[in-house]
Scaffold this motif. Structure first.
Motif, PDB file in Angstrom:
ATOM      1  N   VAL A 135       0.793  -1.373  -0.115  1.00 60.54           N
ATOM      2  CA  VAL A 135       0.044  -0.038   0.067  1.00 60.54           C
ATOM      3  C   VAL A 135       0.711   1.349  -0.017  1.00 60.54           C
ATOM      4  O   VAL A 135       0.301   2.272   0.286  1.00 60.54           O
ATOM      5  N   SER A 136       2.002   1.100  -0.158  1.00 59.83           N
ATOM      6  CA  SER A 136       3.340   2.033  -0.143  1.00 59.83           C
ATOM      7  C   SER A 136       3.133   3.082  -1.389  1.00 59.83           C
ATOM      8  O   SER A 136       3.625   4.388  -1.091  1.00 59.83           O
ATOM      9  N   GLY A 137       2.830   2.669  -2.299  1.00 54.28           N
ATOM     10  CA  GLY A 137       2.813   3.345  -3.554  1.00 54.28           C
ATOM     11  C   GLY A 137       4.281   3.425  -3.906  1.00 54.28           C
ATOM     12  O   GLY A 137       4.444   3.946  -5.299  1.00 54.28           O
ATOM     13  N   PHE A 138       5.213   2.549  -3.446  1.00 52.46           N
ATOM     14  CA  PHE A 138       6.709   2.444  -3.753  1.00 52.46           C
ATOM     15  C   PHE A 138       6.705   1.265  -4.985  1.00 52.46           C
ATOM     16  O   PHE A 138       6.240   0.139  -4.817  1.00 52.46           O
ATOM     17  N   GLY A 139       7.085   1.343  -6.190  1.00 53.33           N
ATOM     18  CA  GLY A 139       7.262   0.366  -6.971  1.00 53.33           C
ATOM     19  C   GLY A 139       8.247  -0.720  -6.599  1.00 53.33           C
ATOM     20  O   GLY A 139       8.083  -2.037  -6.813  1.00 53.33           O
ATOM     21  N   GLU A 140       9.279  -0.233  -5.798  1.00 46.99           N
ATOM     22  CA  GLU A 140      10.522  -1.121  -5.265  1.00 46.99           C
ATOM     23  C   GLU A 140      10.978  -0.541  -4.000  1.00 46.99           C
ATOM     24  O   GLU A 140      11.044   0.597  -3.960  1.00 46.99           O
ATOM     25  N   ALA A 141      11.018  -1.365  -3.029  1.00 46.88           N
ATOM     26  CA  ALA A 141      11.451  -0.845  -1.687  1.00 46.88           C
ATOM     27  C   ALA A 141      12.152  -2.041  -1.055  1.00 46.88           C
ATOM     28  O   ALA A 141      12.021  -3.445  -1.134  1.00 46.88           O
ATOM     29  N   ALA A 142      13.138  -1.667  -0.054  1.00 53.02           N
ATOM     30  CA  ALA A 142      13.640  -2.782   0.703  1.00 53.02           C
ATOM     31  C   ALA A 142      12.509  -2.685   2.120  1.00 53.02           C
ATOM     32  O   ALA A 142      11.976  -1.707   2.328  1.00 53.02           O
ATOM     33  N   LEU A 143      12.449  -4.100   2.609  1.00 54.51           N
ATOM     34  CA  LEU A 143      11.248  -4.351   3.526  1.00 54.51           C
ATOM     35  C   LEU A 143      11.857  -4.689   4.810  1.00 54.51           C
ATOM     36  O   LEU A 143      12.821  -5.717   4.884  1.00 54.51           O
ATOM     37  N   LEU A 144      11.449  -3.986   6.025  1.00 53.11           N
ATOM     38  CA  LEU A 144      11.514  -4.737   7.274  1.00 53.11           C
ATOM     39  C   LEU A 144      10.714  -4.615   8.132  1.00 53.11           C
ATOM     40  O   LEU A 144       9.844  -3.565   8.572  1.00 53.11           O
ATOM     41  N   SER A 145      10.561  -5.714   8.795  1.00 50.50           N
ATOM     42  CA  SER A 145       9.348  -5.926  10.017  1.00 50.50           C
ATOM     43  C   SER A 145      10.213  -6.123  11.237  1.00 50.50           C
ATOM     44  O   SER A 145      10.780  -6.844  11.349  1.00 50.50           O
ATOM     45  N   VAL A 146       9.878  -5.311  12.293  1.00 51.57           N
ATOM     46  CA  VAL A 146      10.552  -5.592  13.836  1.00 51.57           C
ATOM     47  C   VAL A 146       9.723  -5.329  14.677  1.00 51.57           C
ATOM     48  O   VAL A 146       8.832  -4.415  14.691  1.00 51.57           O
ATOM     49  N   ASP A 147       9.488  -6.434  15.496  1.00 49.55           N
ATOM     50  CA  ASP A 147       8.535  -6.609  16.259  1.00 49.55           C
ATOM     51  C   ASP A 147       8.648  -7.253  17.855  1.00 49.55           C
ATOM     52  O   ASP A 147      10.053  -7.672  18.185  1.00 49.55           O
ATOM     53  N   GLY A 148       7.974  -7.737  18.441  1.00 49.03           N
ATOM     54  CA  GLY A 148       8.021  -8.501  19.546  1.00 49.03           C
ATOM     55  C   GLY A 148       8.052  -9.695  19.147  1.00 49.03           C
ATOM     56  O   GLY A 148       9.343 -10.144  18.913  1.00 49.03           O
ATOM     57  N   LEU A 149       7.015 -10.673  18.921  1.00 47.63           N
ATOM     58  CA  LEU A 149       6.914 -11.946  18.548  1.00 47.63           C
ATOM     59  C   LEU A 149       5.657 -12.161  17.671  1.00 47.63           C
ATOM     60  O   LEU A 149       4.756 -11.913  18.191  1.00 47.63           O
ATOM     61  N   GLY A 150       5.765 -13.005  16.631  1.00 47.68           N
ATOM     62  CA  GLY A 150       4.786 -13.288  16.065  1.00 47.68           C
ATOM     63  C   GLY A 150       5.345 -14.544  14.958  1.00 47.68           C
ATOM     64  O   GLY A 150       6.014 -14.699  14.245  1.00 47.68           O
ATOM     65  N   ASP A 151       4.329 -15.695  15.124  1.00 41.24           N
ATOM     66  CA  ASP A 151       4.673 -16.894  14.597  1.00 41.24           C
ATOM     67  C   ASP A 151       6.075 -17.048  14.653  1.00 41.24           C
ATOM     68  O   ASP A 151       6.871 -17.601  13.800  1.00 41.24           O
ATOM     69  N   PHE A 152       6.398 -16.993  15.837  1.00 42.23           N
ATOM     70  CA  PHE A 152       7.776 -17.576  16.350  1.00 42.23           C
ATOM     71  C   PHE A 152       9.003 -16.659  15.868  1.00 42.23           C
ATOM     72  O   PHE A 152      10.072 -17.080  16.080  1.00 42.23           O
ATOM     73  N   ALA A 153       8.847 -15.577  15.245  1.00 43.16           N
ATOM     74  CA  ALA A 153       9.814 -14.963  14.984  1.00 43.16           C
ATOM     75  C   ALA A 153       9.591 -13.272  15.412  1.00 43.16           C
ATOM     76  O   ALA A 153       8.669 -12.952  15.723  1.00 43.16           O
ATOM     77  N   SER A 154      10.824 -12.552  15.228  1.00 41.15           N
ATOM     78  CA  SER A 154      10.675 -11.128  15.756  1.00 41.15           C
ATOM     79  C   SER A 154      10.924 -10.008  14.740  1.00 41.15           C
ATOM     80  O   SER A 154      10.588  -9.025  14.794  1.00 41.15           O
TER      81      SER A 154
END
Ligand SMILES: [Fe+2]
Length: 584
Positions: A135-154
């Motif tokens: 939904v960013s409107g960017f055609g190409e981008a680097a992606l990072l999700s940083v979190d507590g815990l979800g599906d055993f990953a952070s």
């Protein structure tokens, strides 16, 4: 093609609906059931989404649920053997995912056998990344999700191009920057879900005196080739006792995360309710500094991998607007998109768009350039709500004046009252999706009055004195007041207020000279833009102080909640639709 996205049995339960590639509605369940961060099944949000889309349950083609219990099975099994109680705790909610279609059917009061919708499970962090990139409107981008815990990953990262994401890596339990921040937040005596914001505010009062110790709590050294960090596990207990996140259809409760060793190194933990001392401020500052170093290190490593100048972020840590504000100075990224619901509520949007693009391969045609995806109410409906309160005796006999005005008048009259030092409840249009009030369910006040922070706290918000309030500024004037002008429409960036301007807007300027700003765009939010413009016309200042319309509760959704909050607190004026309600 109607895709219902759901975040259920996880904090900030929510629903979203995507119709032919475009988001039509999204909302958190907490706004309906009034339980903050509610983690049950979002029945009312689901009903709202279908109502808003104007479709019947049978018309849904897909249901996308943001959780994939099959993800990282090997690691889960390993920990199940080490910590059986954690596996048992996780089994409760996981069982519920098997019956998700039945839950949706129940919420919509229909027979699941009549629903043809295909159910797809989307892994937590893939949904986070999708909630940002697609939904960013960017055609190409680097992606990072940083979190507590979800599906055993952070943490998860990758790159997005057109209608597809390539996931490159993830960091699994127990290493988690979200848990790191929560652990120290608990140590500092703040135990409620979401209290990390308080500590981020507190950090600005201290010095990072414990920097060396914190470099041992989160280790970054010597790992330059790909995004990576490690927790110093001696400081934590979650790897021994498991992640203890529980809820009873209500707000999540996170069990203790820090160890006795951490107390040995940093001194005794602060008891909730006891005085906040300089040491606590310095620990908060050291925590924030380490979080910033960690996120910036991940981002720089990510940039080295892809060399793309655009960045999409999501996950709970992406709410750390102080760290976000450093991206332009401390990394090569030049454009950043973080969705308004960067946390788990946004998973509903992410899961739906993941199905639409990543699975079905459909082309992108939508940009989320505003946060107004919740319910709205007509003037007629608002008038009825006011009338009902009058009939019930809640509005009569207590010195209230109600005036109906045009769009232009309502902005002008409200701006005049803000300039007069009045505290305004401002309720317009569709409710925001995400935790920040962005000018549709806001309390607004005069930013020029230094005392306004204390007034708001004593009259309505009752927040800790060290927490800042936010400025909303006309997008076209950002560069005049802040050291960056890159738009921050979702209040997810903190920039430095120019030294010459700090005395002009003291109320939303934090102790360290920064502001967690919201930029107000004329097309994206015309009514709020008109209000701030009118305030500028009167005062020369294109800024108002903005805080969420609530009092220790989820942000108000319906007119009745706004009216009740107005009557209960010491707000002076309620501007609701085209009605101006004043205590006189
Ligand atoms: Fe998450």
């Amino acid at each position: 093609m109607y895709i219902l996205g759901i975040n259920a049995y996880h904090a900030d339960a929510s629903a979203a609906i995507v119709c032919d590639g475009r988001l039509v509605a999204a909302a958190e369940e907490e706004r309906f059931n009034r339980v903050k961060h509610c983690a049950g099944f979002p029945s009312r949000a689901v009903r709202y989404c279908l109502d808003e889309a104007g479709i019947k349950p049978q018309e849904l083609t897909h249901i996308a649920i943001a959780r994939d219990t099959r993800a990282r099975l090997d690691k889960k099994i390993l920990y199940a053997l080490k910590i059986p109680q954690m596996a048992l705790r996780r089994m409760g909610p996981q069982g519920k995912f098997l019956t998700i279609k039945a839950e949706v059917a129940k919420a919509l009061d229909t027979d699941p056998r009549r629903m043809a919708a295909e159910v797809t499970r989307v892994e937590h962090h893939k949904a986070h990344l999708a909630s940002s990139f697609f939904v960013s409107g960017f055609g190409e981008a680097a992606l990072l999700s940083v979190d507590g815990l979800g599906d055993f990953a952070s943490t998860m990262w990758g790159v997005g191009k057109d209608n597809a994401m390539t996931i490159a890596g993830a960091i699994a339990f127990p290493h988690s920057l979200g848990f790191f921040y929560t652990a120290i937040t608990q140590y500092l005596g703040f135990w409620k879900y979401g209290d990390e914001y308080k500590v981020m505010g507190l950090a600005s009062y201290g010095q990072p005196e414990f920097k060396d110790e914190f470099a041992r709590i989160v280790r970054l050294e010597g790992q330059q080739r790909k995004p990576r960090f490690n927790l110093g596990l001696d400081y934590f207990i979650h790897h021994k006792v498991g992640s203890q996140i529980s809820w009873d259809e209500g707000a999540p409760v996170v069990g203790k995360l820090y160890s006795n060793y951490l107390e040995k190194r940093l001194g005794a933990a602060r008891d909730a309710g006891s005085a906040v001392e300089e040491r606590h401020q310095n620990i908060a500052s050291s925590l924030q500094a380490r979080l910033e170093d960690s996120v910036l290190s991940l981002l720089n490593q990510l940039y080295r991998l892809y060399g793309v100048k655009k960045l999409c972020m999501a996950g709970g840590v992406a709410f750390n607007c102080v760290a976000n504000g450093l991206i332009f100075d401390k990394t090569p990224f030049e454009e950043v998109y973080i969705p308004p619901a960067a946390g788990d509520a946004g998973l509903a949007v992410g899961a739906a768009f993941y199905v639409n693009h990543q699975i079905l391969g459909r082309a992108r045609s939508f940009t989320m350039d505003h946060a107004f995806w919740g319910p709205q109410y007509t003037n007629e409906r608002i008038g009825q709500a006011l009338n009902r309160k009058i009939i019930a005796g809640r509005l009569s006999g207590c010195g209230l004046r109600i005036t109906e005005l045009s769009d232009e008048e309502i902005a002008r009259e409200t701006a005049m009252r803000i300039a007069d030092g009045k505290v305004i409840g401002w309720f317009q249009g569709r409710m925001e999706f995400g935790p920040r009030a962005l000018g549709n369910r806001s309390i607004v006040a005069d930013p020029r009055r230094a005392e306004m922070k204390d007034i708001l706290n004593s009259r309505i918000k009752h927040r800790e004195p060290f927490r800042p309030f936010a400025p909303s500024i006309l997008e076209e004037r950002v560069g005049d007041y802040f050291d960056h002008s890159y738009p921050s429409p979702f209040m997810l960036m903190t920039y430095r207020v120019k030294p010459g301007k700090r005395s002009e807007i003291p109320a939303p300027t934090h102790v360290d000279g920064t502001g967690r700003l919201q930029t107000v765009n004329r097309e994206q939010n015309p009514s709020y833009w008109r209000l701030v413009s009118e305030f500028e016309r009167l005062t020369g200042v294109p800024v108002v102080l903005n805080t969420s319309f609530n009092e220790n509760e989820p942000v108000v959704r319906a007119p009745e909640e706004a009216i009740e909050c107005f009557l209960r607190t010491r707000m002076d004026v309620l501007t609701i639709g085209n009605y101006l309600v004043e205590k006189v």
